[in-house]
Scaffold this motif. Sequence first.
Motif, PDB file in Angstrom:
ATOM      1  N   VAL A 155      -1.787   3.050  -3.256  1.00  0.00           N
ATOM      2  CA  VAL A 155      -3.162   2.654  -3.569  1.00  0.00           C
ATOM      3  C   VAL A 155      -3.818   2.126  -2.306  1.00  0.00           C
ATOM      4  O   VAL A 155      -3.195   2.011  -1.251  1.00  0.00           O
ATOM      5  N   SER A 156      -5.087   1.770  -2.404  1.00  0.00           N
ATOM      6  CA  SER A 156      -5.829   1.331  -1.234  1.00  0.00           C
ATOM      7  C   SER A 156      -5.497  -0.107  -0.847  1.00  0.00           C
ATOM      8  O   SER A 156      -4.996  -0.888  -1.662  1.00  0.00           O
ATOM      9  N   ASP A 157      -5.795  -0.415   0.397  1.00  0.00           N
ATOM     10  CA  ASP A 157      -5.655  -1.777   0.898  1.00  0.00           C
ATOM     11  C   ASP A 157      -6.455  -2.747   0.044  1.00  0.00           C
ATOM     12  O   ASP A 157      -5.985  -3.841  -0.312  1.00  0.00           O
ATOM     13  N   MET A 158      -7.677  -2.363  -0.342  1.00  0.00           N
ATOM     14  CA  MET A 158      -8.529  -3.236  -1.146  1.00  0.00           C
ATOM     15  C   MET A 158      -7.924  -3.511  -2.524  1.00  0.00           C
ATOM     16  O   MET A 158      -8.003  -4.634  -3.041  1.00  0.00           O
ATOM     17  N   THR A 159      -7.301  -2.499  -3.124  1.00  0.00           N
ATOM     18  CA  THR A 159      -6.668  -2.682  -4.437  1.00  0.00           C
ATOM     19  C   THR A 159      -5.554  -3.715  -4.363  1.00  0.00           C
ATOM     20  O   THR A 159      -5.447  -4.598  -5.231  1.00  0.00           O
TER      21      THR A 159
ATOM     22  N   VAL B 102       0.836  -1.200   0.000  1.00  0.00           N
ATOM     23  CA  VAL B 102       0.000   0.000   0.000  1.00  0.00           C
ATOM     24  C   VAL B 102       0.872   1.251   0.000  1.00  0.00           C
ATOM     25  O   VAL B 102       0.642   2.194  -0.765  1.00  0.00           O
TER      26      VAL B 102
END
Length: 263
Positions: free
Chosen positions: A31-35, A26
């Motif tokens: 970018v996001s944790d979900m990405t 991250v």
Amino acid sequence: MLARQRQNTILEMIADQGSVRVATLVRKFGVSDMTIRRDLEVLAGQGLIAKVHGGATSRDGSSTEEPGFVRKSGLQAAEKEAIARRAAAMVAPNSAIALSAGTTTWTLARQLVDVPGLTVVTNSIPVADVFHQSGRSDQTVVIVGGVRTPSDALVGPVAVAALRSLNVDMLMLGVHGISPRVGFTTPNLLEAETNHALVRAARRLVVVADHTKWGLIGISTIAQLGDADTLITDSGVPQEAREQLGEQIEDLVVVDPVEPASS
């Protein structure tokens, strides 16, 4: 950075370090944790990494893990089609070629069924079946005997003995992994011996491999990078990898896959 480029970088990090943490990725990519978790899901789904709590690691036993033909045939289909089209353009009518086992060479075989006067030597049951189903009377297919592997390759002493007396213009070789340190590799020791025999039988070596093979290392080396006259891969290969490959391989061909149109 595109998702494919980010995932290739993640693969390189895992190859170098053995594991990565989501939090580290991250911060690195912004970018996001979900990405990042989606990236890891994609790579794990392709069998390239193992997901663990909070991150990912290299696959346990990956140097000898040999996915079956059916499982591999559905992966990187667009990349394999593009590679196969480029490789097929290198094959002249009335020539003698060899095709190793693998899903990329199987994809290539389907591009070659219309080439007249072709003689094909192969240790792949699915590749031989493609030419058999085409029903062309002007093509000759020589399939070696041997022990059948999970990837539907015929390997072992019988296959090696059959190949010793053969000579072909070109070998189209599929591989499990590509590494600047150990070259082109396979997870199957017997298949390595058979592939060695295929390499010896050919005047020209053309390796066909999609970008996911970069950084993977099987237990046995088939050939060094410099042994290949041509490597055909796809544009998912990172720039750093292209530079390393270009230093050792005279003809590095990078193709762009065409994604299927959405309905």
